[in-house]
Design a protein around this motif. Structure first.
Motif, PDB file in Angstrom:
ATOM      1  N   GLY A 121      42.346  23.364  37.325  1.00 57.14           N
ATOM      2  CA  GLY A 121      42.339  22.144  38.200  1.00 57.14           C
ATOM      3  C   GLY A 121      42.439  20.752  37.671  1.00 57.14           C
ATOM      4  O   GLY A 121      42.596  19.932  38.427  1.00 57.14           O
ATOM      5  N   ALA A 122      42.482  21.038  36.330  1.00 61.05           N
ATOM      6  CA  ALA A 122      42.086  19.301  35.781  1.00 61.05           C
ATOM      7  C   ALA A 122      43.790  18.895  35.320  1.00 61.05           C
ATOM      8  O   ALA A 122      44.312  19.615  34.446  1.00 61.05           O
ATOM      9  CB  ALA A 122      41.532  19.365  34.347  1.00 61.05           C
ATOM     10  N   LEU A 123      44.391  18.178  36.409  1.00 63.00           N
ATOM     11  CA  LEU A 123      45.739  18.083  35.976  1.00 63.00           C
ATOM     12  C   LEU A 123      46.248  17.012  35.072  1.00 63.00           C
ATOM     13  O   LEU A 123      47.383  17.170  34.473  1.00 63.00           O
ATOM     14  CB  LEU A 123      46.174  17.426  37.511  1.00 63.00           C
ATOM     15  CG  LEU A 123      45.998  18.322  38.610  1.00 63.00           C
ATOM     16  CD1 LEU A 123      46.527  17.605  39.961  1.00 63.00           C
ATOM     17  CD2 LEU A 123      46.780  19.751  38.354  1.00 63.00           C
ATOM     18  N   MET A 124      45.225  16.088  34.732  1.00 65.21           N
ATOM     19  CA  MET A 124      45.431  15.190  33.435  1.00 65.21           C
ATOM     20  C   MET A 124      44.300  15.092  32.840  1.00 65.21           C
ATOM     21  O   MET A 124      43.287  15.428  33.050  1.00 65.21           O
ATOM     22  CB  MET A 124      45.656  13.847  34.159  1.00 65.21           C
ATOM     23  CG  MET A 124      47.244  13.801  35.033  1.00 65.21           C
ATOM     24  SD  MET A 124      47.198  12.275  35.874  1.00 65.21           S
ATOM     25  CE  MET A 124      46.882  13.086  37.572  1.00 65.21           C
ATOM     26  N   PRO A 125      44.647  14.715  31.327  1.00 65.97           N
ATOM     27  CA  PRO A 125      43.382  14.255  30.436  1.00 65.97           C
ATOM     28  C   PRO A 125      42.174  13.595  31.107  1.00 65.97           C
ATOM     29  O   PRO A 125      42.659  12.374  31.869  1.00 65.97           O
ATOM     30  CB  PRO A 125      44.095  13.572  29.105  1.00 65.97           C
ATOM     31  CG  PRO A 125      45.592  14.008  29.126  1.00 65.97           C
ATOM     32  CD  PRO A 125      45.856  14.172  30.793  1.00 65.97           C
ATOM     33  N   GLY A 126      41.027  13.933  30.914  1.00 66.69           N
ATOM     34  CA  GLY A 126      39.835  13.370  31.445  1.00 66.69           C
ATOM     35  C   GLY A 126      39.313  13.766  32.670  1.00 66.69           C
ATOM     36  O   GLY A 126      38.175  13.626  33.097  1.00 66.69           O
ATOM     37  N   MET A 127      40.321  14.414  33.590  1.00 69.78           N
ATOM     38  CA  MET A 127      39.926  14.910  34.869  1.00 69.78           C
ATOM     39  C   MET A 127      39.022  16.254  34.525  1.00 69.78           C
ATOM     40  O   MET A 127      39.044  16.896  33.668  1.00 69.78           O
ATOM     41  CB  MET A 127      40.998  15.304  35.662  1.00 69.78           C
ATOM     42  CG  MET A 127      42.083  14.192  36.009  1.00 69.78           C
ATOM     43  SD  MET A 127      43.421  14.786  37.254  1.00 69.78           S
ATOM     44  CE  MET A 127      42.396  15.141  38.539  1.00 69.78           C
ATOM     45  N   ALA A 128      37.956  16.420  35.675  1.00 65.34           N
ATOM     46  CA  ALA A 128      37.081  17.499  35.555  1.00 65.34           C
ATOM     47  C   ALA A 128      37.838  18.607  35.979  1.00 65.34           C
ATOM     48  O   ALA A 128      38.583  18.585  36.734  1.00 65.34           O
ATOM     49  CB  ALA A 128      35.929  17.169  36.264  1.00 65.34           C
ATOM     50  N   THR A 129      37.242  19.700  35.541  1.00 64.26           N
ATOM     51  CA  THR A 129      37.903  21.078  36.103  1.00 64.26           C
ATOM     52  C   THR A 129      37.065  21.480  37.546  1.00 64.26           C
ATOM     53  O   THR A 129      35.881  20.655  37.756  1.00 64.26           O
ATOM     54  CB  THR A 129      37.551  22.327  34.961  1.00 64.26           C
ATOM     55  OG1 THR A 129      36.301  22.528  34.906  1.00 64.26           O
ATOM     56  CG2 THR A 129      38.184  21.941  33.478  1.00 64.26           C
ATOM     57  N   ASN A 130      37.791  22.347  38.190  1.00 66.11           N
ATOM     58  CA  ASN A 130      37.156  22.906  39.226  1.00 66.11           C
ATOM     59  C   ASN A 130      35.905  23.367  38.957  1.00 66.11           C
ATOM     60  O   ASN A 130      34.778  23.317  39.861  1.00 66.11           O
ATOM     61  CB  ASN A 130      37.993  24.058  39.738  1.00 66.11           C
ATOM     62  CG  ASN A 130      39.252  23.244  40.438  1.00 66.11           C
ATOM     63  OD1 ASN A 130      39.488  22.137  40.905  1.00 66.11           O
ATOM     64  ND2 ASN A 130      40.394  24.280  40.613  1.00 66.11           N
ATOM     65  N   THR A 131      35.488  24.055  37.902  1.00 61.28           N
ATOM     66  CA  THR A 131      34.241  24.746  37.618  1.00 61.28           C
ATOM     67  C   THR A 131      32.928  23.597  37.450  1.00 61.28           C
ATOM     68  O   THR A 131      32.109  23.793  37.850  1.00 61.28           O
ATOM     69  CB  THR A 131      34.559  25.643  36.169  1.00 61.28           C
ATOM     70  OG1 THR A 131      35.328  26.636  36.541  1.00 61.28           O
ATOM     71  CG2 THR A 131      33.063  26.098  35.862  1.00 61.28           C
TER      72      THR A 131
END
Length: 206
Positions: A121-131
């Protein structure tokens, strides 16, 4: 506390100024032309709108997971600022008659489409994952505060990188100015979050 108030005040001033010129943005590159769907202007608006949406989501999660007023205030300020900026960017896409979703990978306009794997779920650098988002929603109190501050620090670093890309590549003047404002505000917030983490015996993850 005073630093947080100054950051919030600066963000509010920037939003008022940007909002006043939202509807004059279409020909602001000086040519009278609107950006193309493949332009940096459109790519940044689309990608940063997605990036901002997650910051809003994380901020509302932590606001309900802690009673600490300083963290709640910071989360609220981030949520309000980024929700408003997201609305402006989506509004510009409407004004330009461009789609809000692209078939190209995120950050293609920065020649970095290959970096956006979308893993968990992290579509771009810096984004949090779904986990990570799930974990944030399960923590409470000090542990929720620390994890939020760490996630948001990473998120801001990714956002600053994209905003700097727009400052360099975008042609619409008001969008370039908004991007520079994002860089300045989020760098200040990273400093504030480092202080808040230190007060809690923690540090940024990277």
């Amino acid at each position: 506390m005073r630093q947080a108030a100054l950051i919030a005040g600066a963000a509010a001033t920037a939003l008022v100024a940007a909002g006043a010129i939202t509807y004059a943005v279409a020909g602001d590159d000086g040519s009278g032309r609107t950006p193309s769907a493949e332009s940096a202007d459109a790519g940044f608006a689309r990608d940063m709108a997605v990036h901002h949406q997650q910051a809003v989501e994380m901020s509302y999660i932590v606001r309900d997971r802690t009673k600490d007023e300083e963290v709640r205030r910071l989360a609220y300020d981030i949520a309000q600022t980024q929700a408003n900026q997201r609305g402006m960017m989506l509004g510009w896409l409407d004004l330009w008659g461009l789609p809000k979703v692209s078939s190209e990978p995120p950050m293609t306009w920065m020649d970095m489409g290959g970096m956006a794997s979308g893993k968990d779920g992290a579509l771009m650098p810096g984004m949090a994952t779904n986990t990570e988002l799930k974990k944030l929603g399960e923590l409470s109190g000090k542990q929720a505060e620390i994890f939020y501050l760490q996630l948001m620090t990473d998120h801001h670093k990714g956002g600053i990188h994209m905003a700097e890309g727009c400052v360099e590549k975008c042609t619409v003047g008001v969008e370039k100015r908004l991007a520079q404002g994002m860089v300045d505000a989020q760098q200040s917030e990273i400093g504030l979050m480092a202080d808040l983490l230190k007060e809690r015996g923690a540090a940024p993850r990277s």
